[in-house]
Design an enzyme around this catalytic site. Structure first.
Site, mmCIF file in Angstrom:
data_model
loop_
_atom_site.group_PDB
_atom_site.id
_atom_site.type_symbol
_atom_site.label_atom_id
_atom_site.label_comp_id
_atom_site.label_asym_id
_atom_site.label_seq_id
_atom_site.Cartn_x
_atom_site.Cartn_y
_atom_site.Cartn_z
ATOM 1 C CG ASP A 84 -15.057 9.419 -8.564
ATOM 2 O OD1 ASP A 84 -14.256 10.358 -8.779
ATOM 3 O OD2 ASP A 84 -15.857 9.419 -7.620
ATOM 4 C CB ILE A 85 -14.181 12.884 -12.889
ATOM 5 C CG1 ILE A 85 -14.662 13.733 -11.709
ATOM 6 C CG2 ILE A 85 -15.287 12.664 -13.901
ATOM 7 C CD1 ILE A 85 -14.996 15.166 -12.079
ATOM 8 C CG ASN B 294 -18.402 9.263 1.528
ATOM 9 O OD1 ASN B 294 -18.002 8.465 2.365
ATOM 10 N ND2 ASN B 294 -17.732 9.530 0.425
ATOM 11 N N GLY C 51 -17.445 13.500 3.967
ATOM 12 C CA GLY C 51 -16.825 13.608 2.652
ATOM 13 C C GLY C 51 -17.788 13.671 1.491
ATOM 14 C CD GLN C 52 -23.902 13.280 0.442
ATOM 15 O OE1 GLN C 52 -24.206 13.242 1.634
ATOM 16 N NE2 GLN C 52 -24.782 13.078 -0.514
ATOM 17 C CG HIS D 169 -22.898 9.366 -4.652
ATOM 18 N ND1 HIS D 169 -23.356 10.519 -4.042
ATOM 19 C CD2 HIS D 169 -21.557 9.354 -4.473
ATOM 20 C CE1 HIS D 169 -22.334 11.174 -3.524
ATOM 21 N NE2 HIS D 169 -21.223 10.484 -3.761
ATOM 22 C CG HIS E 189 -17.899 6.575 -3.519
ATOM 23 N ND1 HIS E 189 -17.163 7.451 -4.269
ATOM 24 C CD2 HIS E 189 -18.732 7.331 -2.755
ATOM 25 C CE1 HIS E 189 -17.526 8.690 -3.974
ATOM 26 N NE2 HIS E 189 -18.472 8.645 -3.057
#
Length: 119
Positions: A35-36, A92, A98-99, A105, A107
């Site tokens: 994750d960035i 999410n 919070g998506q 995907h 997390h």
């Protein structure tokens, strides 16, 4: 069309190689990358290569690929050595949860204590 790459989807562009990512694993059906904007010392996203807007849509249309995403989440946790201390897998679904990228995907979070309840 459901399952098909979307031209305006960041994660579809990562799958195609159009957008770079720090990929840690790839299978025939999934890609896992860092994750960035990590929320924990280990924060990796596991995405299906097919496009569905969220986990519920993916599970309905492609239950085997949903299982692949979850299996890869466990494999990533083991490879990152967070499986012994505990990790969280979060999907999410919807902007209220919070998506921010509407491509299903998971997390994978770990490497620190994760309190409950989240949020």
């Amino acid at each position: 069309m459901a399952g098909e790459p979307q031209a305006d989807c960041l994660f579809c562009k990562i799958v195609s190689g159009e957008v770079p990512a720090t990929v840690v694993r790839e299978t025939d059906t999934t890609v896992a990358f860092r994750d960035i904007n990590p929320q924990a010392p280990t924060h990796i996203l596991v995405i299906p290569k097919v496009h569905y807007p969220d986990a519920a849509a993916l599970a309905t249309a492609e239950p085997q690929i949903t299982a692949d995403v979850l299996r890869e989440a466990g494999t990533v946790a083991a490879e990152e050595k967070i499986d012994g201390t505990g990790f969280r897998v979060v999907f999410n679904t919807g902007s209220g949860a919070g998506q921010t990228v509407f491509h299903a995907h998971a997390h994978v979070l770990g490497g620190r204590g994760l309190n409950w309840p989240p949020g």
